[in-house]
Scaffold this motif. Structure first.
Motif, PDB file in Angstrom:
ATOM      1  N   ALA A 114       0.815  -1.212   0.000  1.00  0.00           N
ATOM      2  CA  ALA A 114       0.000   0.000   0.000  1.00  0.00           C
ATOM      3  C   ALA A 114       0.847   1.258   0.000  1.00  0.00           C
ATOM      4  O   ALA A 114       0.535   2.233  -0.693  1.00  0.00           O
TER       5      ALA A 114
ATOM      6  N   GLU B  88      -1.782   4.026  -0.980  1.00  0.00           N
ATOM      7  CA  GLU B  88      -3.151   3.652  -0.632  1.00  0.00           C
ATOM      8  C   GLU B  88      -3.506   3.942   0.828  1.00  0.00           C
ATOM      9  O   GLU B  88      -4.673   4.056   1.174  1.00  0.00           O
ATOM     10  N   PHE B  89      -2.494   4.031   1.700  1.00  0.00           N
ATOM     11  CA  PHE B  89      -2.761   4.118   3.143  1.00  0.00           C
ATOM     12  C   PHE B  89      -2.474   5.489   3.740  1.00  0.00           C
ATOM     13  O   PHE B  89      -2.952   5.785   4.829  1.00  0.00           O
TER      14      PHE B  89
ATOM     15  N   ASN C 290      -7.737   3.007   6.971  1.00  0.00           N
ATOM     16  CA  ASN C 290      -6.852   1.912   6.579  1.00  0.00           C
ATOM     17  C   ASN C 290      -6.139   1.295   7.770  1.00  0.00           C
ATOM     18  O   ASN C 290      -6.096   0.070   7.918  1.00  0.00           O
TER      19      ASN C 290
ATOM     20  N   PHE D 291      -4.903  -4.574  -4.436  1.00  0.00           N
ATOM     21  CA  PHE D 291      -5.682  -3.357  -4.661  1.00  0.00           C
ATOM     22  C   PHE D 291      -6.167  -3.386  -6.116  1.00  0.00           C
ATOM     23  O   PHE D 291      -5.519  -2.834  -7.009  1.00  0.00           O
TER      24      PHE D 291
ATOM     25  N   GLY E 245      -7.804   3.647  -1.785  1.00  0.00           N
ATOM     26  CA  GLY E 245      -7.688   3.626  -0.332  1.00  0.00           C
ATOM     27  C   GLY E 245      -8.187   4.879   0.331  1.00  0.00           C
ATOM     28  O   GLY E 245      -8.327   4.909   1.559  1.00  0.00           O
TER      29      GLY E 245
ATOM     30  N   THR F 176     -12.988   0.830  -2.130  1.00  0.00           N
ATOM     31  CA  THR F 176     -13.181  -0.323  -1.249  1.00  0.00           C
ATOM     32  C   THR F 176     -11.822  -0.969  -0.975  1.00  0.00           C
ATOM     33  O   THR F 176     -10.810  -0.595  -1.569  1.00  0.00           O
ATOM     34  N   LYS F 177     -11.816  -1.962  -0.087  1.00  0.00           N
ATOM     35  CA  LYS F 177     -10.566  -2.549   0.366  1.00  0.00           C
ATOM     36  C   LYS F 177     -10.606  -4.070   0.193  1.00  0.00           C
ATOM     37  O   LYS F 177     -11.123  -4.792   1.033  1.00  0.00           O
TER      38      LYS F 177
ATOM     39  N   TRP G  18      -8.274  -6.177   0.520  1.00  0.00           N
ATOM     40  CA  TRP G  18      -7.478  -6.897   1.514  1.00  0.00           C
ATOM     41  C   TRP G  18      -8.245  -7.151   2.812  1.00  0.00           C
ATOM     42  O   TRP G  18      -7.774  -7.909   3.670  1.00  0.00           O
TER      43      TRP G  18
ATOM     44  N   HIS H 265     -15.241  -6.102   3.115  1.00  0.00           N
ATOM     45  CA  HIS H 265     -14.317  -5.712   2.047  1.00  0.00           C
ATOM     46  C   HIS H 265     -15.031  -5.065   0.868  1.00  0.00           C
ATOM     47  O   HIS H 265     -14.375  -4.507  -0.017  1.00  0.00           O
TER      48      HIS H 265
ATOM     49  N   ASN I 244     -15.254   3.558   1.527  1.00  0.00           N
ATOM     50  CA  ASN I 244     -14.568   4.299   2.579  1.00  0.00           C
ATOM     51  C   ASN I 244     -15.529   5.133   3.405  1.00  0.00           C
ATOM     52  O   ASN I 244     -15.344   5.279   4.618  1.00  0.00           O
TER      53      ASN I 244
END
Length: 867
Positions: free
Chosen positions: A336, A344-345, A354, A451, A739, A745-746, A748, A762, A766
């Motif tokens: 990320a 992403e984070f 995150n 991702f 992210g 969306t996530k 992971w 998941h 956000n």
């Protein structure tokens, strides 16, 4: 019995038992039948009279023997009249008159069937005082209604002449006025204290009770009545408990989180009195690590360390298919934060989302190993505002032992020169190489990113997963070949900060009470949620990573010594260089796969190895050693002074041309000759500063990473609870990464569950995920399985936190604002523009589209808002 004697004592001594306290102020009705009473009385009087006259003949008789005591000269203040012993009874109900009942001296005769050996104590004040105990015949008391009475008629034991036992005891209970009693309420506590609103200030707990999951929770009635009992029932979807308490206290140990109900009924002498019912919420509690009991600390740390020890394949066999090792989550964070497409984070509204969900996911895995533990947190103010940390600033090479957190007891201390953790649970763990086999074993597809929204661009620029040039699970710009987690706890072996400008060293000074105050009262109070989300990382978090992670490396130290000895740079200059070096390598190494020479000019670095090449370094030789990797500056920027100045500005992009202390280092460099500038920049390109892993995208391999993010969420929850924001709407003004953007969306998070396991977390956006983190919301109450233990910073910050969260804080508008160097201040109106010929600062580079120079001060993002 006289009222001064405990009735229970008397009744037990005489084998007469009652269940509850006897009211000595009321009489118990005796059997009616006055004729029987009259005849019985006459017979007793006649027997006593004849007994006085014919004592010897009475001793030989097998009829009733009467012991009459008219006065009591013992300390017991007991007068008993008409005690009758009867031989040859049926049921062994023995009435024994002992020393506490009649006299000071006990008269005890055993095996006396005919009473010929009766002994009268000298001190007994009795008429024919005889205490008789037999072992061959059952002895009962068979009398008329007046056989056993007390002189004041407080307690009467009455039987008919045909009674076999004397167990029929009528007890009068006290009268309790239910209207005079307060409502029945309960408090809950554990070994950590009472669960009140000060400890758990969540509004949805205002009218409810809270219990801690997997803890023995003690319920205590606020107004229990002596002698009353309390029947309680606690029920939920999974756990239940019920029972009776004699004092209004009972315990409950829930093994599940969620909602329960409690009902308590009070009974006083079998009479229903008050009742209580309420809702109970059961959740885990995250606590400050140093506040844990010894037992909880060892449970937490032992379980936590197993995530490093037990890899995913073995863990699945031990704990089920949901198990993932620590390294699975470390890959998520490294990918990320280090991929060439976007972070992403970090650096966006999604920072809290995150990291909070990453930590909660790891916490769920921990509970597969030990369901009693939580992911506890470090409160920064305790440590970086302490005297111990002030001492550390005078001795940066202490390996972190300035705090007990960095000793064998908790997370281990480190070698300040090599960065290796040298003791404790994490001393011997190694970093993995990200081979295909390893990734597959950790449930990670080696050919797909975690991702999916950025996967196309991502795979066009690099591999699916990030690693350093040696193939280790480490930030790509970190050229360390070390197979252990790096933690230096100092900046390039710089020992003493006392003579360095505090603005510069603030980058490496952790987060203290001053940072909290600035963040809460100046940046959050009266502003929208987006201000909190975008500022929290730099203002009250990021510096912890740089402070503890630190930096080092043999090549780095060699270059620093050279620059100080050759050109007179001071320690404050080297700290400014350390800050710039970290950002420069992170930026340009990460941008390498997507670099466009036509747009940006020639790539500024020329390295013998980079993290993006397919063939990773197979040697363990580090930079600066024979056979190790090398990096040089692109010679294009040494062709003339303009290009060189551009390059210098690029390297020091946060400070050059600014009125900040770090700009003094840039001025010192620009005052050197052209050849000297080339020499300095050549050394900086090949400096190879090794950051501690906590300071880079590989941070999750250091256990400190996992306990420093809870403090961020905790202060966010406090801000929500105090209501000092103008709105609570999640927005993203800066980033286009999945992210961070509202609809992102996530992937992971697949496998992580809420209380309602049917919710596919998941797939939540956000915006939706942020709603579940809002501690005021029903979604948080119903679906999130933990709370924090308290929100009081006043004990940490010497009362300074008192006004931080006021709705309208009395802040002096003229007070100086403490600037965090991670977010340099914008020039004020008195600052000359960079291209002003009157400025003492070097001119900025020309537009890159015209001369192909690197993108100095390139406008990557913009944001407008109220300050």
């Amino acid at each position: 019995l006289e009222s001064s004697m405990e009735s229970q004592h008397f009744l037990e001594k005489n084998k007469v038992f009652v269940n509850d306290t006897i009211n000595l102020n009321q009489k118990i009705p005796i059997n009616k039948g006055w004729m029987k009473r009259f005849i019985s009385t006459i017979l007793i009087i006649l027997i006593c009279v004849f007994g006085l006259a014919y004592n010897n003949s009475l001793k030989k008789s097998s009829s009733h023997h009467v012991v009459t005591t008219d006065t009591d000269e013992s300390d017991n203040n007991i007068i008993i009249t008409n005690v009758v012993n009867v031989d040859n009874d049926i049921d062994n109900d023995v009435v024994i008159v002992n020393d506490n009942d009649i006299t000071t001296d006990t008269v005890d005769v055993t095996n006396d069937n005919d009473n010929n050996n009766d002994i009268t104590s000298d001190n007994d004040v009795t008429t024919n005082g005889v205490d008789v105990e037999t072992n061959d015949n059952d002895v009962d008391v068979t009398t008329d209604t007046n056989d056993i009475t007390t002189t004041d008629n407080d307690v009467d034991v009455t039987t008919d002449t045909n009674d076999i036992t004397t167990n029929d005891v009528i007890v009068d209970v006290p009268t309790i006025d239910i209207n005079s009693l307060p409502s029945l309420t309960f408090t809950v506590s554990t070994e950590y204290g009472i669960h009140d609103s000060a400890r758990f200030p969540y509004p949805w707990l205002d009218d409810c009770l809270f219990v801690e999951t997997y803890k023995t929770n003690t319920f205590t009635a606020s107004s229990a009545v002596s002698g009353c009992t309390y029947d309680y029932t606690i029920s939920g979807d999974t756990d239940a408990s019920s029972g009776t308490s004699n004092d209004g206290t009972f315990t409950f140990l829930p093994e599940n989180t969620g909602k329960f109900s409690i009902t308590v009924n009070e009974y006083c002498y079998n009479t229903p009195m008050r009742s209580f019912s309420n809702t109970i919420w059961s959740k885990y509690v995250r606590r400050e690590v140093s506040a844990l009991t010894d037992y909880d600390r060892e449970e937490f740390l032992d379980t936590f360390a197993k995530l490093w020890e037990i890899k995913t394949p073995e863990g699945k066999e031990l704990y089920g298919d949901k198990y993932k090792s620590l390294y699975h989550f470390a890959v998520v964070h490294n990918d990320a934060g280090a991929n060439p497409v976007c972070d992403e984070f970090h650096t966006g509204s999604g920072f809290i989302n995150n990291h909070m969900y990453l930590g909660s996911y790891l916490e769920q895995i921990m509970r597969l190993i030990n369901p009693k533990v939580s992911l506890h947190y470090m409160e920064y103010g305790i440590y970086f505002s302490s005297d111990g940390y002030k001492n550390h600033q005078l001795n940066q090479l202490d390996g972190g032992t300035w705090s007990e957190m960095f000793t064998e007891k908790y997370f281990g201390s480190n070698d300040p020169y090599t960065g290796k953790i040298i003791n404790g649970r994490w001393a011997d763990f190694t970093l993995p190489y990200l081979t295909r086999e390893f990734l597959i074993s950790e449930d990670i597809d080696p050919d797909k990113t975690l991702f999916s929204h950025e996967q196309k661009k991502w795979l066009e620029a690099s591999g699916a997963h990030m690693m350093n040039p040696y193939g280790l699970l480490r930030a790509p710009w970190n050229y360390s070949p070390a197979t252990y987690t790096l933690r230096f706890h100092n900046v390039n072996q710089f020992n003493d900060y006392t003579n360095v400008n505090t603005i510069i060293t603030n980058y490496y000074n952790g987060v203290d009470c001053r940072d909290y105050e600035n963040f809460v009262s100046r940046e959050c109070n009266g502003n929208p949620l987006v201000t909190l989300l975008t500022d929290v990382e730099d203002d009250v978090h990021g510096k912890v990573h740089f402070t503890v992670g630190g930096s080092g490396g043999d090549k780095c130290i060699e270059v620093d010594d050279y620059l100080m000895n050759t050109y007179g740079f001071e320690w404050k200059d080297m700290v400014a260089i350390a800050q710039s070096s970290q950002r420069y390598f992170k930026t340009y190494i990460t941008m390498y796969p997507t670099w466009d020479d036509k747009k940006f000019g020639p790539y500024p670095l020329d390295c013998s190895a980079n993290p993006w090449q397919d063939d990773k370094l197979t040697t363990t030789v580090g930079p600066g050693e024979d056979g190790g990797p090398t990096c040089d500056c692109n010679s294009y920027y040494f062709e003339d002074q303009d290009k060189l100045t551009t390059f210098i500005y690029t390297y020091f992009q946060d400070w050059a041309g600014r009125k900040v202390p770090q700009a003094e280092t840039v001025d010192k460099l620009l005052n050197l000759s052209f050849d000297e500038q080339v020499d300095v920049m050549s050394k900086l390109c090949g400096r190879f500063q090794m950051e501690g892993d906590l300071a880079g995208s590989g941070a999750a391999t250091d256990p400190i990473f996992w306990v420093v993010h809870g403090g961020v969420e905790r202060i966010m929850q406090k801000i929500y609870i105090e209501g000092i924001l103008t709105d609570y709407v999640y927005t993203e003004p800066l980033s286009e990464c999945s992210g961070h953007i509202e609809t992102g969306t996530k992937d992971w998070l697949e496998g992580y569950t809420f209380e309602d396991e049917s919710i596919e977390v998941h797939k939540l956006t956000n915006v939706e995920l942020a709603e579940y983190l809002n501690p005021l919301s029903d979604k948080y109450r119903d679906q999130v399985d933990f709370v924090y233990d308290h929100y009081d910073w006043s004990t940490i910050c010497d009362g300074e936190a008192k006004g931080w969260f006021a709705s309208n804080p009395d802040v002096d508008p003229n007070a100086p604002i403490i600037v965090n160097p991670l977010t340099p201040p914008k020039p004020d109106d008195n600052d000359p523009p960079p291209n002003d010929s009157s400025s003492d600062y070097p001119p900025p580079p020309n537009d890159s589209s015209s001369d192909n120079s690197p993108p100095l001060n390139r406008k990557l993002r913009s944001y407008e808002g109220n300050i």
